[in-house]
Design a protein around this motif. Sequence first.
Motif, mmCIF file in Angstrom:
data_model
loop_
_atom_site.group_PDB
_atom_site.id
_atom_site.type_symbol
_atom_site.label_atom_id
_atom_site.label_comp_id
_atom_site.label_asym_id
_atom_site.label_seq_id
_atom_site.Cartn_x
_atom_site.Cartn_y
_atom_site.Cartn_z
ATOM 1 N N THR A 163 -4.722 3.953 3.581
ATOM 2 C CA THR A 163 -5.855 4.055 4.803
ATOM 3 C C THR A 163 -6.365 2.707 5.225
ATOM 4 O O THR A 163 -6.465 2.638 6.582
ATOM 5 C CB THR A 163 -7.103 5.193 4.333
ATOM 6 N N PHE A 164 -6.796 1.908 4.625
ATOM 7 C CA PHE A 164 -7.170 0.594 4.560
ATOM 8 C C PHE A 164 -5.973 -0.416 5.518
ATOM 9 O O PHE A 164 -6.252 -0.809 6.287
ATOM 10 C CB PHE A 164 -7.791 -0.246 3.397
ATOM 11 N N ASP A 215 -1.472 12.983 2.742
ATOM 12 C CA ASP A 215 -2.574 13.820 2.397
ATOM 13 C C ASP A 215 -1.805 15.063 1.961
ATOM 14 O O ASP A 215 -2.061 15.828 0.907
ATOM 15 C CB ASP A 215 -3.696 14.222 3.110
ATOM 16 N N PRO A 242 -3.644 2.382 8.503
ATOM 17 C CA PRO A 242 -4.459 3.456 9.370
ATOM 18 C C PRO A 242 -3.738 4.229 10.338
ATOM 19 O O PRO A 242 -4.093 4.081 11.663
ATOM 20 C CB PRO A 242 -5.736 2.570 9.800
ATOM 21 N N PHE A 277 1.271 4.027 -3.119
ATOM 22 C CA PHE A 277 0.825 5.367 -2.948
ATOM 23 C C PHE A 277 2.114 6.115 -3.534
ATOM 24 O O PHE A 277 2.264 7.342 -4.089
ATOM 25 C CB PHE A 277 0.510 5.783 -1.360
ATOM 26 N N ARG A 330 -5.207 9.122 -5.132
ATOM 27 C CA ARG A 330 -6.197 9.216 -4.350
ATOM 28 C C ARG A 330 -6.668 7.874 -3.843
ATOM 29 O O ARG A 330 -6.923 7.631 -2.867
ATOM 30 C CB ARG A 330 -7.593 10.035 -4.650
ATOM 31 N N GLN A 331 -6.849 6.899 -5.105
ATOM 32 C CA GLN A 331 -7.121 5.471 -4.869
ATOM 33 C C GLN A 331 -6.083 4.848 -3.994
ATOM 34 O O GLN A 331 -6.444 4.079 -3.320
ATOM 35 C CB GLN A 331 -7.454 4.931 -6.405
ATOM 36 N N MET A 337 -4.316 6.111 -1.929
ATOM 37 C CA MET A 337 -4.338 6.577 -0.559
ATOM 38 C C MET A 337 -5.424 6.024 0.231
ATOM 39 O O MET A 337 -5.154 5.505 1.283
ATOM 40 C CB MET A 337 -4.686 8.241 -0.658
ATOM 41 N N ASN A 338 -6.351 5.562 -0.711
ATOM 42 C CA ASN A 338 -7.499 4.830 -0.029
ATOM 43 C C ASN A 338 -6.790 3.348 0.518
ATOM 44 O O ASN A 338 -7.261 3.065 1.646
ATOM 45 C CB ASN A 338 -8.517 4.712 -0.980
ATOM 46 N N GLY A 339 -6.139 2.923 -0.389
ATOM 47 C CA GLY A 339 -5.527 1.659 0.099
ATOM 48 C C GLY A 339 -4.580 1.720 1.319
ATOM 49 O O GLY A 339 -4.419 0.997 2.218
ATOM 50 N N ALA A 380 0.691 -0.990 0.103
ATOM 51 C CA ALA A 380 -0.060 -0.011 -0.029
ATOM 52 C C ALA A 380 0.774 1.296 -0.014
ATOM 53 O O ALA A 380 0.394 2.228 -0.802
ATOM 54 C CB ALA A 380 -1.006 -0.220 1.139
ATOM 55 N N LEU A 412 -1.150 9.019 7.421
ATOM 56 C CA LEU A 412 -2.067 9.393 6.628
ATOM 57 C C LEU A 412 -2.252 11.076 6.403
ATOM 58 O O LEU A 412 -2.375 11.425 5.254
ATOM 59 C CB LEU A 412 -3.455 8.927 7.200
#
Length: 144
Positions: A90-91, A103, A94, A41, A83-84, A86-88, A37, A99
Amino acid sequence: MTQVLTSLVAVIGTLLGATLGYIFQRLNAARSDRQQAALAFSNAITDVIRSQQEWYHRKDEEREGAEHRAARFEGHRLRGVARQAMNGLTFHLPDPELLQQADGLLRMASDIHEATDTQDLATRTEAARQALSFFIQASAAKTR
């Protein structure tokens, strides 16, 4: 009695070995997911930086020309990819501090095309690359 005890020890040893193997495998898989992940990113941000530079240069050459529009669309597309990613992140990782850093890095990289001149472009690009380096170091420390 000895045979039963030997069999019991063998069964318990097998179960213990299987359980420990499962636990270590899960821990290793989770660590690998966190690393993937963070790497996804980081790679996406590298692409955003490059696309934002391209967008700046095409805007400078011909403000509303076809190449400028294509570079702008590509810049937006790659920001979506980041952004996608970054979603990974976050998952799988965390961590609020990491994070927040990610961002800020995404915002910094996304604004490169807004440079006022080539010196500002170089300054923004270097700042984004430096922030990316700090992110990589921070995420590496948290994914071990």
